[in-house]
Design a protein around this motif. Structure first.
Motif, short mmCIF file in Angstrom:
data_model
loop_
_atom_site.label_atom_id
_atom_site.label_comp_id
_atom_site.label_asym_id
_atom_site.label_seq_id
_atom_site.Cartn_x
_atom_site.Cartn_y
_atom_site.Cartn_z
N ASP A 158 8.85 -22.00 2.77
CA ASP A 158 9.48 -20.25 2.44
C ASP A 158 10.93 -21.54 1.56
O ASP A 158 10.74 -22.13 1.22
CB ASP A 158 9.95 -19.95 3.73
N HIS A 159 11.65 -20.14 0.93
CA HIS A 159 12.77 -20.46 0.42
C HIS A 159 13.65 -21.43 0.52
O HIS A 159 13.94 -22.44 -0.82
CB HIS A 159 13.97 -19.09 -0.14
N VAL A 160 14.20 -21.67 1.42
CA VAL A 160 15.12 -22.72 2.62
C VAL A 160 14.28 -24.01 2.32
O VAL A 160 14.69 -24.90 1.41
CB VAL A 160 15.26 -22.49 3.66
N ALA A 161 12.96 -24.29 2.86
CA ALA A 161 11.82 -24.98 3.22
C ALA A 161 11.72 -25.26 1.73
O ALA A 161 11.91 -27.75 1.05
CB ALA A 161 10.78 -24.78 3.86
N ILE A 162 11.77 -25.06 0.45
CA ILE A 162 11.33 -25.35 -1.31
C ILE A 162 12.73 -25.98 -1.58
O ILE A 162 12.41 -26.95 -2.31
CB ILE A 162 10.41 -24.37 -2.11
N ARG A 163 13.74 -25.95 -1.38
CA ARG A 163 14.55 -25.26 -1.89
C ARG A 163 15.51 -28.13 -1.55
O ARG A 163 15.29 -27.92 -3.30
CB ARG A 163 15.96 -25.93 -1.18
N PRO A 164 15.00 -28.53 -0.82
CA PRO A 164 15.15 -30.38 -1.23
C PRO A 164 14.41 -30.44 -2.64
O PRO A 164 14.81 -31.07 -3.48
CB PRO A 164 14.75 -31.09 0.00
N LEU A 165 12.64 -29.54 -2.50
CA LEU A 165 11.82 -30.69 -3.44
C LEU A 165 12.20 -29.85 -4.59
O LEU A 165 12.40 -30.73 -6.43
CB LEU A 165 10.85 -30.11 -3.60
N ILE A 166 13.19 -28.64 -5.09
CA ILE A 166 13.42 -28.44 -6.40
C ILE A 166 14.64 -29.33 -6.80
O ILE A 166 14.27 -28.99 -7.98
CB ILE A 166 13.71 -26.53 -6.32
N GLN A 167 15.24 -29.22 -5.86
CA GLN A 167 16.37 -29.98 -6.62
C GLN A 167 16.11 -31.29 -7.13
O GLN A 167 17.13 -31.75 -7.61
CB GLN A 167 17.66 -29.74 -5.26
N LYS A 168 15.63 -31.28 -6.08
CA LYS A 168 14.74 -33.20 -6.68
C LYS A 168 14.13 -33.77 -8.01
O LYS A 168 14.53 -34.13 -8.41
CB LYS A 168 14.21 -34.10 -5.43
N ASN A 169 13.39 -32.49 -8.25
CA ASN A 169 12.97 -32.28 -9.35
C ASN A 169 14.10 -32.02 -10.64
O ASN A 169 13.70 -32.64 -11.86
CB ASN A 169 11.36 -31.68 -9.51
N GLN A 170 14.92 -31.01 -9.94
CA GLN A 170 15.61 -30.93 -11.03
C GLN A 170 16.48 -32.09 -11.76
O GLN A 170 17.01 -32.07 -12.42
CB GLN A 170 16.68 -29.66 -10.94
N ALA A 171 16.89 -32.98 -10.80
CA ALA A 171 17.31 -34.25 -10.68
C ALA A 171 16.95 -35.01 -11.51
O ALA A 171 17.46 -35.87 -12.31
CB ALA A 171 17.97 -34.84 -9.45
N PHE A 172 15.70 -35.25 -11.69
CA PHE A 172 14.93 -35.60 -12.62
C PHE A 172 14.47 -34.85 -13.71
O PHE A 172 13.22 -35.44 -14.16
CB PHE A 172 13.78 -36.03 -11.57
N GLY A 173 14.78 -33.35 -13.70
CA GLY A 173 14.92 -33.40 -15.46
C GLY A 173 13.55 -32.42 -15.54
O GLY A 173 12.85 -31.70 -16.37
N VAL A 174 13.12 -32.06 -14.17
CA VAL A 174 12.32 -30.78 -14.14
C VAL A 174 12.19 -29.02 -14.06
O VAL A 174 12.87 -29.45 -11.97
CB VAL A 174 10.93 -31.45 -13.10
#
Length: 635
Positions: A158-174
């Motif tokens: 769900d939208h809560v569970a996906i947040r860490p992955l999205i934020q990690k990818n964003q930290a690495f430019g994606v």
């Protein structure tokens, strides 16, 4: 003005006809001739699997010659860019590519890619998963999936569970294009029944043989389960209006999740989830018939060898020709509306605007009758309920766009089958005309395995230029090739797909080069290069160098699927390019039908992912040798 009226095609005939627009801009032609790369030296030769309608790929091998070459036939290589300013990314540098992953994630990728290369496992994946559920139980099975296939390709439940992955990818430019990938797990018989019920109108049932329908745009039972032969794209079947409202609410949650998890994110939507597909079928047929009629009339004036956008109809000879056919009435007035505003010629965009001024949505479904010289309905009548269903589809689209704007999210409208796509593209274009005036909010998807892809791209770019809004596109190769080919052959209409893989490559680069030139000329267009092909990405960087585009302008984006081609995505992101992962999410049990079909239909890509597996091994060995096997991403 009502919501549906604002989304209906607005009347532009007078203003459009007042324009001569006789030639493409000289500046574009000059730029194209100076900077066009050599087609033979830049077209990719390796297999390209492309993220698209949810997740579009094309892993087929075709025989035969290409259909078209470059835009103006020029093949002169450019040497105008200085080496100091060139955009360059190293896709073989594994430490940079995989620094967002720990070693267990790299090992999981290797195992999953290897398993997906075995035909037996892929073909029998449903039976194997069912057996796994029986032996392990539902809970243990879901945990196993999270450790392997689900964990590789899906971000979370769900939208809560996906947040860490999205934020990690964003930290690495994606960044992320969120896609709620739950697919209804129904039988083939149920899918066929739903499709047949939702694609046939009451008028068709009552007046069999009395309408003007073409077989391509009618529902056919043998192809009514649209999941067959589709590469990874999520499929919706119409149940009722309440179900469409549920889909809309799901998309709204996805939009809010995207806005709450990342900056400048995207959210993907599919038009077939928002209403009864009957309307998309009928409107698509109308749009195609109007375009075919224009092409026929252009051929009568010797314009059939020109590109679609360059064809012009002279109205006086046109009036004479149609009169000879027995047409009645004031055809000159039919084309122009106001004679004094007419410059004497019209092009295909002016022609398309003639169906804009309709009072009811069902009034859009009219086709030109050559013999009578007038418009007549595609079907004899529409029920009040059908009229309401059409309006509701447009209203749902409008609601989604407003939520996207409120949450700072851009909408990616996925491409679908060719018998739906003309209507989907036209409705998306109408949203762009309304909401892309200040910045690109709505992105349309163009499938470059279609023979008409270049014409579609060039006409929409030209319309955006005339009307002053931001053109925004995602370019993919396509997701429905096998299904489209088989349907055209069995039902008996022209195959809409390019004849071979090489011609699709040429079409892709041709469309891409055209949009890149437009960006360089006007800075008012945007494109996402949705491709897993390293050669395609390198071609894009080369063309950006040639036309003077920079990563920081955020006009050219790159896109790949989550769990695939990290060696392309992360180096691009760390070099400052806007790059996005298509991020599916949803409960394990409800996403598995989608993942099951992706495994079956992407086996060609998985077998060919040798370089990716080699790079993963290379990075694991490097970490082992340097004592970094316990590497943890820091962000």
């Amino acid at each position: 003005m009502s919501t549906s009226s604002r989304l209906m095609i607005t009347a532009k005939a007078g203003a459009a006809l007042a324009r001569t627009a006789a030639d493409l801009p000289l500046k574009r032609l000059y730029l194209s001739r100076r900077l066009r790369s050599s087609t033979s030296s830049t077209q990719p030769r390796s297999r390209d699997d492309v993220s698209g309608g949810g997740a579009e790929h094309d892993s087929a091998t075709f025989p035969g010659p290409p259909r078209r070459g470059g835009r103006d036939g020029s093949t002169a290589a450019s040497s105008s860019s200085s080496a100091a300013n060139e955009l360059s990314v190293d896709f073989d540098q594994t430490e940079r590519a995989y620094k967002s992953k720990d070693s267990l994630e790299l090992l999981r990728s290797l195992v999953v890619f290897k398993l997906c290369s075995y035909d037996f496992l892929v073909e029998k994946n449903t039976e194997i998963m069912n057996l796994g559920k029986m032996i392990l139980g539902q809970r243990a099975f879901e945990q196993l999936m999270k450790m392997t296939f689900y964990g590789q390709f899906v971000a979370g439940e769900d939208h809560v569970a996906i947040r860490p992955l999205i934020q990690k990818n964003q930290a690495f430019g994606v960044g992320s294009v969120l896609d709620y990938s739950v697919e209804e797990d129904i039988s083939q018989e149920e899918a066929e029944q739903k499709e047949m019920d939702s694609c046939v109108s009451a008028a068709e049932k009552e007046s069999i043989g009395e309408d003007h329908r073409e077989k391509k745009y009618k529902a056919h039972k043998q192809f009514s389960d649209r999941r067959g032969g589709v590469t990874g794209a999520r499929t919706y079947f119409y149940a009722d209006e309440a179900k469409c409202d549920q889909h809309m609410e799901t998309f709204i949650k996805c939009i809010k999740a995207s806005g709450g998890s990342s900056m400048d994110g995207f959210s993907a939507i599919k038009m077939t989830a928002l209403g009864r597909p009957q309307f998309l079928l009928q409107f698509s047929e109308v749009l195609v018939k109007w375009r075919q009629f224009f092409a026929f009339l252009a051929s009568q004036q010797g314009e059939d060898d020109s590109e679609a956008l360059e064809q012009r109809l002279e109205l006086k000879p046109l009036q004479e020709f149609l009169t000879k056919l027995g047409a009645k009435g004031d055809l000159y007035g039919w084309f122009t509306g106001k004679k004094e505003q007419c410059p004497g010629t019209i092009d295909v965009l002016d022609w398309n605007s003639l169906i804009d001024d309709r009072k009811k949505i069902s009034d859009l479904l009219v086709v030109p009758n050559v013999e009578l010289g007038e418009l007549e309905p595609l079907l004899k009548a529409f029920t009040f309920e059908e009229e309401k269903q059409m309006k509701r589809m447009l209203q749902r689209m409008d609601v989604l766009v407003k939520h996207a704007i409120e949450n700072g999210v851009r909408l990616m409208v996925d491409a679908e089958q060719t018998y739906f796509q003309p209507a989907i593209s036209r409705l998306t274009l109408e949203m762009q005309r309304l909401y892309n005036k200040e910045k690109p909010v709505i992105f349309n998807t163009y499938q470059c395995y279609l023979q008409e892809a270049y014409d579609n791209v060039t006409m929409d770019v030209e319309l955006s230029r005339r009307e002053g809004w931001h053109f925004a596109a995602k370019l993919v190769r396509g997701a429905y090739m096998y299904q489209e080919r088989e349907r055209a052959k069995d039902i008996g209409y022209e195959d809409p797909i390019n004849p071979d893989y090489e011609s699709t490559n040429i079409m892709y680069l041709r469309c891409l080069d055209y949009v890149l030139d437009e960006i360089a000329l006007t800075r008012n267009a945007n494109v996402m290069v949705a491709s897993h092909n390293e050669d395609t990405v390198k071609h894009t960087l080369k063309r950006m160098n040639e036309v003077g585009l920079f990563a920081r302008e955020n006009k050219v984006y790159f896109g790949q699927l989550l769990g695939m081609c990290d060696q392309i995505s992360f180096p691009l992101g760390q070099a400052g390019f806007p790059v996005y992962k298509y991020v599916p999410y949803g409960p394990v049990n409800e996403v598995m039908p989608y993942l099951s079909r992706r495994a079956q239909e992407n086996r060609g890509f998985m077998k060919g992912a040798l370089k990716e597996r080699e790079l993963l091994w290379k990075e694991l060995k490097r970490r082992l040798a340097s004592g970094e096997l316990l590497h943890r991403p820091v962000f």
